[in-house]
Write a protein that holds these residues in place. Structure first.
Motif, PDB file in Angstrom:
ATOM      1  N   MET A 136       0.852  -1.176   0.000  1.00  0.00           N
ATOM      2  CA  MET A 136       0.000   0.000   0.000  1.00  0.00           C
ATOM      3  C   MET A 136       0.899   1.241   0.000  1.00  0.00           C
ATOM      4  SD  MET A 136      -2.913   1.120   2.802  1.00  0.00           S
ATOM      5  CE  MET A 136      -3.906  -0.316   2.537  1.00  0.00           C
ATOM      6  N   SER A 137       0.595   2.151  -0.904  1.00  0.00           N
ATOM      7  CA  SER A 137       1.419   3.362  -1.008  1.00  0.00           C
ATOM      8  C   SER A 137       1.122   4.314   0.157  1.00  0.00           C
ATOM      9  CB  SER A 137       1.149   4.081  -2.331  1.00  0.00           C
ATOM     10  OG  SER A 137      -0.119   4.705  -2.299  1.00  0.00           O
ATOM     11  N   GLU A 138       1.989   5.283   0.325  1.00  0.00           N
ATOM     12  CA  GLU A 138       1.804   6.275   1.396  1.00  0.00           C
ATOM     13  C   GLU A 138       0.508   7.050   1.182  1.00  0.00           C
ATOM     14  OE1 GLU A 138       2.461   7.944   4.953  1.00  0.00           O
ATOM     15  OE2 GLU A 138       3.633   6.324   4.071  1.00  0.00           O
ATOM     16  N   ASP A 139       0.209   7.411  -0.059  1.00  0.00           N
ATOM     17  CA  ASP A 139      -1.037   8.123  -0.364  1.00  0.00           C
ATOM     18  C   ASP A 139      -2.257   7.280   0.009  1.00  0.00           C
ATOM     19  OD1 ASP A 139       0.277  10.357  -1.294  1.00  0.00           O
ATOM     20  OD2 ASP A 139       0.013   9.865  -3.421  1.00  0.00           O
ATOM     21  N   GLU A 140      -2.198   5.996  -0.280  1.00  0.00           N
ATOM     22  CA  GLU A 140      -3.305   5.105   0.061  1.00  0.00           C
ATOM     23  C   GLU A 140      -3.480   5.003   1.570  1.00  0.00           C
ATOM     24  OE1 GLU A 140      -3.356   1.978  -3.675  1.00  0.00           O
ATOM     25  OE2 GLU A 140      -1.825   1.733  -2.109  1.00  0.00           O
ATOM     26  N   LYS A 141      -2.377   4.966   2.309  1.00  0.00           N
ATOM     27  CA  LYS A 141      -2.441   4.914   3.765  1.00  0.00           C
ATOM     28  C   LYS A 141      -3.076   6.183   4.326  1.00  0.00           C
ATOM     29  CE  LYS A 141       1.598   1.985   4.415  1.00  0.00           C
ATOM     30  NZ  LYS A 141       2.990   1.929   4.908  1.00  0.00           N
ATOM     31  N   VAL A 142      -2.653   7.324   3.807  1.00  0.00           N
ATOM     32  CA  VAL A 142      -3.192   8.607   4.270  1.00  0.00           C
ATOM     33  C   VAL A 142      -4.690   8.672   3.966  1.00  0.00           C
ATOM     34  CG1 VAL A 142      -3.141  11.101   3.894  1.00  0.00           C
ATOM     35  CG2 VAL A 142      -1.005   9.836   4.150  1.00  0.00           C
ATOM     36  N   TYR A 143      -5.060   8.253   2.767  1.00  0.00           N
ATOM     37  CA  TYR A 143      -6.478   8.249   2.382  1.00  0.00           C
ATOM     38  C   TYR A 143      -7.284   7.335   3.305  1.00  0.00           C
ATOM     39  CZ  TYR A 143     -10.732   7.627  -0.327  1.00  0.00           C
ATOM     40  OH  TYR A 143     -12.043   7.569  -0.715  1.00  0.00           O
ATOM     41  N   LYS A 144      -6.767   6.143   3.560  1.00  0.00           N
ATOM     42  CA  LYS A 144      -7.465   5.188   4.425  1.00  0.00           C
ATOM     43  C   LYS A 144      -7.629   5.759   5.826  1.00  0.00           C
ATOM     44  CE  LYS A 144      -7.368   0.541   6.235  1.00  0.00           C
ATOM     45  NZ  LYS A 144      -6.631  -0.644   6.530  1.00  0.00           N
ATOM     46  N   GLN A 145      -6.588   6.390   6.360  1.00  0.00           N
ATOM     47  CA  GLN A 145      -6.675   7.009   7.682  1.00  0.00           C
ATOM     48  C   GLN A 145      -7.708   8.131   7.689  1.00  0.00           C
ATOM     49  OE1 GLN A 145      -2.613   8.158   8.289  1.00  0.00           O
ATOM     50  NE2 GLN A 145      -2.111   6.297   9.440  1.00  0.00           N
ATOM     51  N   ALA A 146      -7.721   8.934   6.638  1.00  0.00           N
ATOM     52  CA  ALA A 146      -8.681  10.033   6.545  1.00  0.00           C
ATOM     53  C   ALA A 146     -10.108   9.497   6.500  1.00  0.00           C
ATOM     54  CB  ALA A 146      -8.392  10.889   5.324  1.00  0.00           C
ATOM     55  N   MET A 147     -10.324   8.455   5.753  1.00  0.00           N
ATOM     56  CA  MET A 147     -11.663   7.880   5.656  1.00  0.00           C
ATOM     57  C   MET A 147     -12.094   7.252   6.974  1.00  0.00           C
ATOM     58  SD  MET A 147     -12.682   8.882   2.826  1.00  0.00           S
ATOM     59  CE  MET A 147     -14.256   8.076   2.877  1.00  0.00           C
ATOM     60  N   GLU A 148     -11.164   6.628   7.672  1.00  0.00           N
ATOM     61  CA  GLU A 148     -11.483   6.065   8.986  1.00  0.00           C
ATOM     62  C   GLU A 148     -11.869   7.178   9.954  1.00  0.00           C
ATOM     63  OE1 GLU A 148      -8.002   3.797   9.968  1.00  0.00           O
ATOM     64  OE2 GLU A 148      -8.624   2.091   8.734  1.00  0.00           O
ATOM     65  N   ARG A 149     -11.148   8.297   9.897  1.00  0.00           N
ATOM     66  CA  ARG A 149     -11.472   9.427  10.767  1.00  0.00           C
ATOM     67  C   ARG A 149     -12.830  10.018  10.407  1.00  0.00           C
ATOM     68  NH1 ARG A 149     -12.858  11.295  14.949  1.00  0.00           N
ATOM     69  NH2 ARG A 149     -12.470  13.468  15.409  1.00  0.00           N
ATOM     70  N   MET A 150     -13.146  10.057   9.121  1.00  0.00           N
ATOM     71  CA  MET A 150     -14.463  10.554   8.691  1.00  0.00           C
ATOM     72  C   MET A 150     -15.569   9.665   9.248  1.00  0.00           C
ATOM     73  SD  MET A 150     -14.204  13.324   7.004  1.00  0.00           S
ATOM     74  CE  MET A 150     -12.764  13.772   7.953  1.00  0.00           C
ATOM     75  N   ASP A 151     -15.360   8.356   9.208  1.00  0.00           N
ATOM     76  CA  ASP A 151     -16.341   7.424   9.775  1.00  0.00           C
ATOM     77  C   ASP A 151     -16.529   7.692  11.268  1.00  0.00           C
ATOM     78  OD1 ASP A 151     -16.692   6.188   7.321  1.00  0.00           O
ATOM     79  OD2 ASP A 151     -15.347   4.508   7.779  1.00  0.00           O
ATOM     80  N   GLU A 152     -15.425   7.894  11.981  1.00  0.00           N
ATOM     81  CA  GLU A 152     -15.500   8.191  13.408  1.00  0.00           C
ATOM     82  C   GLU A 152     -16.238   9.508  13.653  1.00  0.00           C
ATOM     83  OE1 GLU A 152     -11.434   8.308  14.634  1.00  0.00           O
ATOM     84  OE2 GLU A 152     -11.179   6.133  14.469  1.00  0.00           O
ATOM     85  N   LEU A 153     -15.937  10.497  12.847  1.00  0.00           N
ATOM     86  CA  LEU A 153     -16.568  11.799  12.988  1.00  0.00           C
ATOM     87  C   LEU A 153     -18.076  11.715  12.761  1.00  0.00           C
ATOM     88  CD1 LEU A 153     -16.166  14.794  13.527  1.00  0.00           C
ATOM     89  CD2 LEU A 153     -15.608  15.074  11.114  1.00  0.00           C
ATOM     90  N   VAL A 154     -18.472  10.970  11.760  1.00  0.00           N
ATOM     91  CA  VAL A 154     -19.899  10.771  11.502  1.00  0.00           C
ATOM     92  C   VAL A 154     -20.577  10.148  12.714  1.00  0.00           C
ATOM     93  CG1 VAL A 154     -21.550   9.418  10.138  1.00  0.00           C
ATOM     94  CG2 VAL A 154     -19.709  10.662   8.997  1.00  0.00           C
ATOM     95  N   GLU A 155     -19.969   9.112  13.260  1.00  0.00           N
ATOM     96  CA  GLU A 155     -20.542   8.453  14.432  1.00  0.00           C
ATOM     97  C   GLU A 155     -20.614   9.405  15.628  1.00  0.00           C
ATOM     98  OE1 GLU A 155     -22.071   5.523  14.562  1.00  0.00           O
ATOM     99  OE2 GLU A 155     -21.709   5.422  12.412  1.00  0.00           O
ATOM    100  N   GLU A 156     -19.588  10.216  15.812  1.00  0.00           N
ATOM    101  CA  GLU A 156     -19.583  11.187  16.911  1.00  0.00           C
ATOM    102  C   GLU A 156     -20.710  12.197  16.751  1.00  0.00           C
ATOM    103  OE1 GLU A 156     -15.704  13.039  17.316  1.00  0.00           O
ATOM    104  OE2 GLU A 156     -14.731  11.091  17.136  1.00  0.00           O
ATOM    105  N   VAL A 157     -20.888  12.729  15.556  1.00  0.00           N
ATOM    106  CA  VAL A 157     -21.932  13.726  15.312  1.00  0.00           C
ATOM    107  C   VAL A 157     -23.316  13.109  15.496  1.00  0.00           C
ATOM    108  CG1 VAL A 157     -22.980  15.188  13.547  1.00  0.00           C
ATOM    109  CG2 VAL A 157     -20.509  15.193  13.845  1.00  0.00           C
TER     110      VAL A 157
END
Length: 57
Positions: free
Chosen positions: A1-22
């Motif tokens: 997995m490339s660095e860009d893919e890792k960053v994207y995956k982390q960002a999407m995981e954080r978005m999922d967490e943020l949605v659940e928090e809201v």
């Protein structure tokens, strides 16, 4: 997995967490104020979309 893919995956995981928090905050507000949960979620969605439109202007 490339660095860009890792960053994207982390960002999407954080978005999922943020949605659940809201969603949880909206549920808490509804419960604390004896509002219908769906009504609060709908109002939040409308306010969010309005704020998003203003941000683009």
């Amino acid at each position: 997995m490339s660095e860009d893919e890792k960053v994207y995956k982390q960002a999407m995981e954080r978005m999922d967490e943020l949605v659940e928090e809201v969603i949880q905050i909206c549920i808490d507000v509804a419960d604390e104020n004896h509002y219908e949960r769906e009504w609060v979620l709908d109002r939040f969605r409308a306010k969010f979309n309005s704020a998003k439109r203003k941000e683009r202007d």
